[in-house]
Each structure stands twice: as structure tokens, then as C-alpha cells.
Design a protein around this motif. Structure first.
Motif: not given
Length: 233
Positions: A152-157, A173-189, A196-201
Motif C-alpha cells: 500500500x501507499x505510505x501511511x497505510x499498513x 492507518x499509521x500515525x499522522x494518517x486517517x481513513x478507512x483503508x482496504x486492499x483487495x486482490x483483483x482478477x488481473x493479479x 489513508x490520507x495524511x494530515x487529516x487527523x
């Protein structure tokens, strides 16, 4: 015969055309007999008939399978295609999830093998064999596409219990980041991420303990207040 009927069009004094004859499409008979005796044409035997280039939907007789067709052609003659073959003695194939044997295995004889296909998100060269014991076996089945390690992108684990198609990961979300993060494996591999987005907490309005007064507060992550002790503290 097509084209044998003369059609006259006369321009009348009213400014309208008058037609002596009009052309009509061929209409095929309502009681056709398919060239394959195992085809049921009852769906084509009702109503006022099927017109030129029209179709009806023949089916296979009980105990047979296939894709028969019937098209109304020139001179009001039916054109038939497809055929029906005896059902496989093994019955309907029921492979594992992601493997489809419905198209090619309907009439597989005992001791023979048919080719299957993979559903979206699955890969392989699947087959099914109708055994002499009238039971299906599946030497090769489809396997779910793998997305590999999550990134995932920086700020998301994210932590994933499965990395195959359709699998979802548990993300935070890591410290300093907020959101409702997800990761889903698609049919294309590939993973699809909601990062998560930075600075919104933000922190709520400051409420220091008794005897302390705080001013000039910045309530975003890393912000500070200027605090002083009240009289007597």
C-alpha cells in the motif's frame, strides 16, 4: 420466388404515392422438423410463423444436450444448425470453484476427457474426465490468480491472510494518517487500494486539567498549544 412480384408505385394528383402491390417477408411454416431427430421444435410450432431471417429457440429432447438453431431463410425454408447428443453417463460435471465445464462436457462418453474453462480471476488449462465408473474426475483445475505481496501507499499498513483473487487484507492507518483503508486482490493479479490520507487527523478542542490554561492551539497532528499555570498553581 424472391423478386418475381412486380411492384408499381404511382404518383397521384394528391401528392401521395399509391402502390399496386407491397412486398411481404417470407414466413416459414409453424411446424418445422429439425434435421436432428433429437431436437425439440415445439417452440417453433405456435403463433403465425417466423418471418425471413427470424429465429426460434429449439431445445434438446430429454436425455440429450447441445445447441440446436433454426433460422427462417429464403423461399420460406428453415435453415437448421447444431445438434443434440446423448447426455454424458457421468451426468453434469461439478468442478471446483473457478472452473467451468458446462460448455464442452455435456456429451462426454465414459472413458473420455473434455476441456473446461477458467472463470474470471482464475487461470489454468482445466480438464474433466468421465470415468468408466460413470464418475467425473478433474485431473487439472483452475487456480485463483495471485496478487503476491501487498504494497500500500505510505501511511497505510496491511496484513493479508490470503493473496489470491477476491482476498481482502486488514489495513490500518499509521500515525499522522486517517481513513478507512482496504486492499483487495483483483482478477488481473493486482491489488486495489483505498489508502489513508495524511494530515487529516485532528484533535478536539483542548481541555487541560484544573489549574492549567492553554491558548494558541493547532489541533492537527503534531500541533501544539501554549499553556500556563493558573494563579495558585
Amino acid at each position: 420466388t424472391s423478386g418475381s412480384q412486380r411492384v408499381y408505385a404511382i404518383c397521384q394528383s394528391t401528392g401521395n404515392w399509391w402502390y399496386l402491390h407491397t412486398c411481404q417477408p417470407f414466413t416459414c411454416p409453424t411446424n418445422p422438423t429439425h434435421t436432428d431427430p433429437n431436437v425439440d421444435m415445439s417452440t417453433c410450432a405456435s403463433g403465425t410463423g417466423v418471418q425471413y431471417e427470424g429465429t426460434c429457440a429449439p431445445t434438446c429432447n430429454t436425455g440429450y444436450t447441445g445447441n440446436p438453431t433454426a433460422v427462417c431463410g429464403l423461399n420460406a425454408q428453415w435453415t437448421f444448425g447444431g445438434s443434440c447428443a446423448p447426455n454424458s453417463p457421468c451426468g453434469v460435471a461439478s468442478p471446483s470453484t473457478g472452473t467451468d465445464c458446462s460448455s464442452n462436457c455435456g456429451a462426454t462418453a465414459a472413458g473420455s476427457t473434455c476441456s473446461c474453462t477458467c472463470a474470471t480471476g482464475y487461470t489454468g488449462s482445466p480438464t474433466a474426465t468421465c470415468g468408466n465408473n460413470n464418475q467425473w474426475t478433474y485431473p487439472v483445475s483452475c487456480t485463483a490468480v495471485s496478487c503476491g505481496a501487498v504494497s500500500p501507499a505510505t501511511g497505510t499498513s496491511c496484513t493479508c491472510t490470503t493473496t489470491s483473487f477476491g482476498g481482502t487484507c486488514s489495513c490500518t492507518c499509521d500515525s499522522g494518517y486517517s481513513g478507512s483503508p482496504t486492499a483487495t486482490c483483483g482478477s488481473n493479479g493486482q491489488y486495489t487500494y483505498v489508502n489513508c490520507q495524511q494530515g487529516t487527523t485532528t484533535c478536539p478542542a483542548v481541555s487541560p486539567p484544573t489549574g492549567t490554561t492553554c491558548t494558541s492551539c493547532t489541533n492537527t497532528v503534531g500541533g501544539t498549544c501554549t499553556c500556563t499555570c493558573d494563579t495558585g498553581y
